[in-house]
Design an enzyme around this catalytic site. Structure first.
Site, short mmCIF file in Angstrom:
data_model
loop_
_atom_site.label_atom_id
_atom_site.label_comp_id
_atom_site.label_asym_id
_atom_site.label_seq_id
_atom_site.Cartn_x
_atom_site.Cartn_y
_atom_site.Cartn_z
N ARG A 110 0.93 -0.91 0.09
CA ARG A 110 -0.17 0.15 -0.25
C ARG A 110 0.87 1.31 -0.07
O ARG A 110 1.54 1.28 0.77
CB ARG A 110 -0.93 -0.08 1.11
CG ARG A 110 -1.59 1.45 1.39
CD ARG A 110 -2.82 1.12 2.46
NE ARG A 110 -3.72 0.51 2.09
CZ ARG A 110 -5.17 0.60 2.62
NH1 ARG A 110 -5.46 1.46 3.50
NH2 ARG A 110 -5.97 0.01 1.94
N HIS A 137 -7.68 0.76 -6.38
CA HIS A 137 -7.86 -0.14 -5.13
C HIS A 137 -8.52 -1.41 -5.57
O HIS A 137 -9.36 -1.74 -5.24
CB HIS A 137 -8.49 0.61 -3.93
CG HIS A 137 -8.42 -0.06 -2.56
ND1 HIS A 137 -7.53 -1.01 -2.49
CD2 HIS A 137 -9.14 0.46 -1.53
CE1 HIS A 137 -7.71 -1.30 -1.17
NE2 HIS A 137 -8.60 -0.62 -0.48
N GLN A 140 -10.21 -4.09 -2.85
CA GLN A 140 -11.34 -3.78 -2.62
C GLN A 140 -12.49 -4.06 -3.56
O GLN A 140 -13.57 -4.46 -2.93
CB GLN A 140 -11.24 -2.22 -2.47
CG GLN A 140 -12.50 -1.60 -1.80
CD GLN A 140 -13.03 -2.15 -0.52
OE1 GLN A 140 -12.04 -2.03 0.40
NE2 GLN A 140 -14.24 -2.70 -0.22
N ASP A 228 -17.41 6.88 -0.81
CA ASP A 228 -16.37 6.77 -0.09
C ASP A 228 -15.88 8.18 0.51
O ASP A 228 -16.68 9.08 0.38
CB ASP A 228 -15.14 6.16 -1.20
CG ASP A 228 -13.70 5.87 -0.37
OD1 ASP A 228 -13.77 5.99 0.74
OD2 ASP A 228 -12.60 5.98 -1.25
N CYS A 267 -16.33 1.24 1.19
CA CYS A 267 -15.10 0.45 1.38
C CYS A 267 -14.62 0.69 3.01
O CYS A 267 -14.15 -0.32 3.50
CB CYS A 267 -14.09 0.71 0.37
SG CYS A 267 -13.48 2.38 0.57
N ARG A 295 -13.47 -8.72 2.36
CA ARG A 295 -12.08 -8.58 2.08
C ARG A 295 -11.22 -9.60 2.47
O ARG A 295 -10.34 -10.08 1.43
CB ARG A 295 -11.59 -7.09 2.85
CG ARG A 295 -12.12 -6.00 2.45
CD ARG A 295 -11.72 -5.50 1.13
NE ARG A 295 -10.37 -5.50 0.87
CZ ARG A 295 -9.59 -4.56 1.25
NH1 ARG A 295 -10.03 -3.33 1.77
NH2 ARG A 295 -8.09 -4.60 0.91
N1 CP Z 1 -11.15 -0.25 2.78
C1 CP Z 1 -9.69 -0.44 3.05
O1 CP Z 1 -8.85 -0.58 2.15
O2 CP Z 1 -9.53 -0.14 4.50
P1 CP Z 1 -8.22 -0.07 5.21
O3 CP Z 1 -7.78 1.30 4.77
O4 CP Z 1 -8.60 0.05 6.66
O5 CP Z 1 -7.45 -1.15 4.75
N1 NVA Z 2 -10.02 6.73 -0.92
C1 NVA Z 2 -9.67 6.18 0.16
C2 NVA Z 2 -9.73 4.66 0.39
C3 NVA Z 2 -9.33 4.10 1.73
C4 NVA Z 2 -9.46 2.60 2.00
C5 NVA Z 2 -8.25 6.55 0.46
O1 NVA Z 2 -7.55 6.26 -0.45
O2 NVA Z 2 -7.69 7.07 1.55
#
Ligand code: CP
Ligand code: NVA
Length: 313
Positions: A110, A137, A140, A228, A267, A295
């Site tokens: 990530r 992502h 997700q 989101d 998400c 997930r």
């Molecule tokens: N939805 C998601 O990716 O959650 P986290 O940021 O907690 O991993």
């Molecule tokens: N769009 C959000 C998703 C988090 C899971 C971010 O990138 O922070």
């Protein structure tokens, strides 16, 4: 390197493989319904495999779901973050990729800039999985597609409506729309639309994609409403952006405009009172905790595909 099953975006796997991921996830989830969460699946398909997880941004679901997923498949995981690894002191992605490839069997990362994950995939000799970048992502969305399947929402002809920011999660929804040909109405304030490249990709795949600034119109007759956070990780929490987003809050008015059996996806983490009202978040239409649990099941399928243990189609 060309033979490795990197999962940087949904198109790396393609529609047939993702359909196979969903089918496998449904089977594995059903088979262990009453088991303790740490018990290993009967076939131990990833026995002895080690997954390295790198987090350059915060995470709850991605971190826990990948950890539990690899354990349930018979493997194990370890976590690196920027603060306590040499990545934070300037060791390159290229060297990190080559070192981790000698020590681990797959890498999930990530990070912020998508170019970093591409660099990781270029130098790794094990599969690399995108656990979120500023651009997309995909993991997700495998979980979201699984959640739609479980809630009786077949994809062909599905009317999915997105509200708020045109962000990384929406980019992967767009990719899925192109692969599975569902219809997508995207309601954002002016200036917060998704990147055109993803809209074009979805349309090229056969999805009907409408961009609008009218949230009610987007919600009208929708099967699924999705939103989101308005402020993604790494973005400025600007008052101007919040003000522009407010008309796009998923609330009871928008849900009323949708089909009677419409469901709500997010998400998570959610900012209740911002992108979604409390009554919608807590309503029976909200399946966000199924989505979160999924997930784990989705990540197991992604891992199996990455290790070449999931036949497409
Ligand atoms: N939805 C998601 O990716 O959650 P986290 O940021 O907690 O991993
Ligand atoms: N769009 C959000 C998703 C988090 C899971 C971010 O990138 O922070």
């Amino acid at each position: 390197m060309a033979d490795l099953n990197h999962f940087l975006d949904l198109s790396d796997a393609g529609g047939d493989a993702i359909a196979a991921m969903i089918a496998d996830a449904l089977d594995r989830k059903a088979a262990r319904k009453v088991w303790p969460k740490g018990k290993v699946d009967a076939d131990k398909p990833l026995d002895g495999r080690v997954l390295a997880m790198i987090f350059e941004k915060s995470s709850t679901r991605t971190r826990v779901s990948f950890d539990i997923a690899i354990r349930q498949l018979g493997g194990s995981s370890l976590i690196l973050d920027t603060a306590t690894s040499q990545l934070g002191r300037g060791e390159t992605i290229a060297d990190t990729a080559r070192v981790l490839s000698r020590m681990c069997d797959a890498i999930m990362i990530r990070t912020d800039d998508h170019a970093k994950i591409e660099e990781m995939a270029k130098f790794a000799t094990v599969p690399v999985i995108n656990g979120l970048t500023d651009r997309s992502h995909p993991c997700q969305i495998v979980a979201d597609l699984l959640t739609l399947a479980e809630h009786g929402k077949p994809l062909p002809g599905l009317e999915l409506a997105w509200f708020g920011d045109g962000n990384n999660v929406l980019h992967s929804v767009l990719e899925a729309a192109g692969l599975f040909k569902f219809n997508l109405r995207i309601a954002t304030p002016a200036g917060y639309e998704p990147e055109d490249e993803f809209v074009q990709m979805a349309r090229a795949g056969g999805a009907v994609v409408e961009l609008t600034q009218d949230a009610q119109a987007a919600a009208s007759g929708a099967d699924v409403l999705v939103t989101d956070t308005w402020i993604s990780m790494g973005q400025d929490d600007a008052a101007e952006k919040r003000a522009a987003m407010m008309p796009y809050q998923v609330n009871a008015d928008l849900m009323r405009a949708a089909k009677n059996d419409a469901i709500f996806l997010h998400c998570l983490p959610a900012h209740v009172g911002d992108e979604v009202s409390e009554d919608v978040f807590e309503s029976a239409a909200s399946v966000v905790f199924d989505e979160a649990e999924n997930r784990i099941h989705a990540q197991k399928s992604v891992l199996l595909w990455a290790f070449g243990q999931l036949a497409a189609g």
